[in-house]
Design a protein around this motif. Structure first.
Motif, PDB file in Angstrom:
ATOM      1  N   VAL A  71     -29.083  -6.470 -58.144  1.00  0.00           N
ATOM      2  CA  VAL A  71     -28.684  -5.275 -57.402  1.00  0.00           C
ATOM      3  C   VAL A  71     -28.671  -4.091 -58.360  1.00  0.00           C
ATOM      4  O   VAL A  71     -27.950  -4.110 -59.355  1.00  0.00           O
ATOM      5  CB  VAL A  71     -27.293  -5.437 -56.758  1.00  0.00           C
ATOM      6  N   ASP A 102     -31.900  -5.797 -54.152  1.00  0.00           N
ATOM      7  CA  ASP A 102     -31.298  -4.575 -53.596  1.00  0.00           C
ATOM      8  C   ASP A 102     -31.528  -3.436 -54.586  1.00  0.00           C
ATOM      9  O   ASP A 102     -31.018  -3.473 -55.704  1.00  0.00           O
ATOM     10  CB  ASP A 102     -29.795  -4.804 -53.366  1.00  0.00           C
ATOM     11  N   CYS A 126     -33.290  -5.078 -49.635  1.00  0.00           N
ATOM     12  CA  CYS A 126     -32.785  -3.751 -49.278  1.00  0.00           C
ATOM     13  C   CYS A 126     -33.394  -2.707 -50.206  1.00  0.00           C
ATOM     14  O   CYS A 126     -33.304  -2.827 -51.426  1.00  0.00           O
ATOM     15  CB  CYS A 126     -31.253  -3.713 -49.373  1.00  0.00           C
TER      16      CYS A 126
END
Length: 298
Positions: A71, A102, A126
């Protein structure tokens, strides 16, 4: 015989023992690796690459672990050049070794960088981009078939772009296309809205803050996206929501935000600040952030 001992008594000096540290206080460097990863992920990419990873060998090894880079969120402040941020982002993508899921890029994404990400991050779920300095966004999205969330702020999408998303991102559930509100209608926005309803029918969350579409576009979205649970139309001022259309929105959408609803909790509220507002510059140019030429440290 006279005594030879010193008649004066020796004074005893009591030296206090040093206080012992409680057993619960441990060396910060001896924290479990998973806890250290959690802490490092909170301090930001720049600080990790430029400072934290240089503290000790243990932290260096943690920062080289691909799991550290699943992330990633990066913002280009006014004091930094976009080139610096782009090179740093590429380095982070390399370190992730394909495990990036992400990614947020604010104010420095261009065609070259996005293609670099797409070619090396097939597991991406994402993707969030604020301002895009390029022309081939849809080409990169063709390589991101596992995307579940696509968040684009101040980026104009065309009908072709939406068709590419619908064709290549079958798992997409959340789409955000926010922009600054200009208050006039735009036929192109209706075309894009119709494309959303036609090509991405499985959306559950749609956010269109500041969009210029009219009732035509909204009707197409309601007709095509039957699984919508939330729809944010804040600052979309070209609708006529009186009567049946408003009733349909309230009946069909569990969480519906009308054009005149509050922007509380929206992404990047600084977009809606005036340029002469101090908060605008406090966000984009925080104190203590200086520009430099980034050189990867491997």
């Amino acid at each position: 015989m006279a005594s030879t001992s010193n008649p004066r008594k020796r004074k005893m000096v009591l030296v206090p023992k040093p206080k012992q540290q409680p057993e619960t206080i441990k060396n910060f460097l001896e924290l479990p690796s998973d806890l250290t990863v959690n802490i490092l992920q909170r301090i930001g990419v720049v600080d990790v690459l430029e400072n934290a990873q240089k503290v000790c060998t243990a932290w260096r090894e943690i920062c080289k672990d691909p799991a550290m880079w699943t992330v990633v969120s990066m913002v280009c402040f006014l004091a930094q050049t976009r080139t610096t941020c782009q090179e740093m982002c590429k380095h982070v993508v390399d370190r992730s070794q394909g495990q990036l899921v992400d990614l947020t890029i604010v104010d420095f994404c261009n065609d070259e960088l996005l293609q670099y990400v797409a070619q090396r991050s097939s597991q991406l779920r994402c993707l969030e981009i604020v301002y895009y300095f390029g022309q081939t966004l849809s080409e990169a999205l063709k390589k991101l078939s596992l995307l579940e969330e696509l968040i684009l702020v101040n980026i104009k999408m065309s009908q072709k772009d939406i068709e590419a998303v619908g064709c290549n991102c079958p798992l997409l559930k959340t789409l955000v296309l926010n922009e600054e509100a200009f208050g006039f209608s735009d036929d192109e926005e209706d075309v894009v809205a119709v494309a959303i309803g036609k090509n991405i029918p499985n959306l559950t969350h749609l956010e269109l803050i500041g969009n210029s579409m009219t009732n035509v576009g909204l009707q197409a979205i309601l007709d095509g996206c039957c699984h919508l649970e939330s729809l944010d139309l804040s600052r979309c001022f070209n609708f006529d929501l009186k009567g049946d259309l408003r009733k349909r929105c309230l009946r069909q959408i569990r969480c519906f935000k009308a054009p005149d609803d509050s922007l509380a909790g929206c992404r990047y509220p600084q977009m809606y600040l005036d340029f002469d507002d101090d908060d605008y510059y406090d966000y984009y140019d925080p104190p203590g952030v200086d520009d430099y030429d980034y050189v990867p440290s491997d």
